[in-house]
Design an enzyme around this catalytic site. Structure first.
Site, PDB file in Angstrom:
ATOM      1  N   LYS A  50       0.846  -1.203   0.000  1.00 24.93           N
ATOM      2  CA  LYS A  50       0.000   0.000   0.000  1.00 24.93           C
ATOM      3  C   LYS A  50       0.875   1.244   0.000  1.00 24.93           C
ATOM      4  O   LYS A  50       0.627   2.199  -0.751  1.00 24.93           O
ATOM      5  CB  LYS A  50      -0.946  -0.009   1.212  1.00 24.93           C
ATOM      6  CG  LYS A  50      -2.054  -1.048   1.085  1.00 24.93           C
ATOM      7  CD  LYS A  50      -2.827  -1.258   2.375  1.00 24.93           C
ATOM      8  CE  LYS A  50      -3.825  -2.415   2.208  1.00 24.93           C
ATOM      9  NZ  LYS A  50      -4.518  -2.800   3.429  1.00 24.93           N
ATOM     10  N   GLN A  94      -4.163  -1.362   9.600  1.00 26.28           N
ATOM     11  CA  GLN A  94      -4.176  -2.707   9.023  1.00 26.28           C
ATOM     12  C   GLN A  94      -4.795  -3.693  10.010  1.00 26.28           C
ATOM     13  O   GLN A  94      -4.410  -3.742  11.178  1.00 26.28           O
ATOM     14  CB  GLN A  94      -2.730  -3.114   8.674  1.00 26.28           C
ATOM     15  CG  GLN A  94      -2.628  -4.438   7.945  1.00 26.28           C
ATOM     16  CD  GLN A  94      -3.300  -4.403   6.566  1.00 26.28           C
ATOM     17  OE1 GLN A  94      -3.163  -3.459   5.820  1.00 26.28           O
ATOM     18  NE2 GLN A  94      -4.034  -5.453   6.245  1.00 26.28           N
ATOM     19  N   ASP A 117     -10.519   3.435   4.333  1.00 22.11           N
ATOM     20  CA  ASP A 117     -11.008   2.054   4.218  1.00 22.11           C
ATOM     21  C   ASP A 117     -12.535   2.012   4.171  1.00 22.11           C
ATOM     22  O   ASP A 117     -13.119   0.987   3.834  1.00 22.11           O
ATOM     23  CB  ASP A 117     -10.534   1.221   5.425  1.00 22.11           C
ATOM     24  CG  ASP A 117      -9.350   0.320   5.078  1.00 22.11           C
ATOM     25  OD1 ASP A 117      -9.133   0.050   3.883  1.00 22.11           O
ATOM     26  OD2 ASP A 117      -8.664  -0.125   6.018  1.00 22.11           O
TER      27      ASP A 117
END
Ligand code: NAD
Length: 293
Positions: A50, A94, A117
């Site tokens: 990412k 994460q 997200d």
């Protein structure tokens, strides 16, 4: 006839190139903070990918690595710091987190305008009420693959396998917005094969290697395989038996090289959208049609 194989790698590369052009035209440099707690190998790879992808399109990426023993309070303090940092446009924590940290407490603490997200309850509510907001990356990637395949969704029978908050439910909601007739199937669904056989569009997000067999897939159906499963020999396989479907499906994504690359590209898109919305004080506009009655 052989299915159209949907090349997520190429589509993601095209999207990233477009995003790089958009980023280059901005009067600021957008920034993405990626938080990793602990040293789980798979998570470390995801975080590295990412950050690299952000960097490659001209978005500053900060990777914040915290030890596995980090307390929830310490992580929340870090989130508060990132929320208050004007250079940070996107914050991604994460998952999974170590057991002493409640994921819902952490996700709920992220500034919803920086929640790239799309997991914050406010963004979840916005998605399900049809309001503009940040939408989870994998479902966005699925919709872009369907658009790329030229799939006519209006009135189409779509089956989503899996009802997770991260994939299944938001995908179902986006399909509904696109006027598909959506069946959301799960581990308790009776006769999953029959549900699939009726479908013109199948989205598999279950996490069971090759659960969807060739004879579950109707001729010309479009199949998007979100699943990532590791075989004993270390190779990756999806939730769909690709070889059994490729001769008669209309279009199908491979694993790897289908949905996976789209997820990261959509994260970058969300970061630029979050930056534009916050820095220009605009509401986040998504290229989604509002739902018909
Ligand atoms: P999850 O474990 O949270 O949810 C799985 C869902 O599948 C559940 O809703 C469950 O009801 C359903 N299910 C389980 N067994 C079933 C069965 N036999 N029949 C029907 N339904 C069943 O998983 P998730 O986070 O939604 O992820 C699903 C898969 O997608 C995993 O393989 C994951 O690795 C993959 N994934 C890929 C990406 C990507 O970027 N490509 C992103 C997220 C998840």
């Amino acid at each position: 006839m052989t299915a159209h194989i949907l090349d997520g790698k190429a589509l993601a590369a095209a999207l990233r190139a477009d995003l790089a052009q958009r980023a280059a035209k901005l009067p600021y440099r957008a920034g993405l903070a990626v938080v990793l707690v602990g040293e789980e190998a798979a998570s470390a790879v995801y975080v590295r990918n990412k950050a690299r992808a952000a960097d490659a399109i001209g978005v500053t990426a900060w990777t914040i690595r915290l030890p596995a023993g980090t307390t929830e309070a310490a992580l929340l303090a870090e989130i508060a710091r990132l929320n208050g940092d004007p250079d940070v446009d996107g914050i991604l924590v994460q998952l999974p987190l170590p057991p002493q940290i409640r994921p819902e407490a952490v996700i709920g603490a992220i500034d919803p305008t920086k929640d790239v997200d799309g997991f914050h309850p406010l963004n979840v509510g916005r998605l399900h009420s049809g309001a503009p907001g940040l939408v989870p990356c994998t479902p966005l990637g699925v919709m872009k693959l369907l658009a790329h395949a030229g799939t006519a969704l209006r009135g189409a029978r779509a089956v989503v396998l899996g009802r997770s908050a991260i994939v299944g439910k938001p995908v179902a909601e986006l399909l509904l917005r696109a006027d598909a007739t959506v069946t959301l199937a799960h581990s308790r669904t009776r006769d999953l094969a029959a549900e699939c056989r009726r479908a013109e569009v199948i989205i598999a997000a279950v996490g069971r290697a090759e659960l969807v067999r060739g004879d579950w897939v109707a001729n010309d159906a479009v199949v998007i395989d979100v699943g990532i499963n590791r075989r004993a020999d270390g190779s990756l396989v999806g939730d769909v038996a690709f070889d059994e479907c490729v001769d008669h499906a209309g279009a199908i994504t491979p694993v790897p090289g289908g949905v996976g690359p789209m997820t990261i590209a959509c994260l970058l898109e969300n970061t630029l959208a979050a930056a534009a919305a916050r820095r220009d004080q605009k509401s986040i506009q998504r290229p989604l049609r509002s739902q018909s009655p």
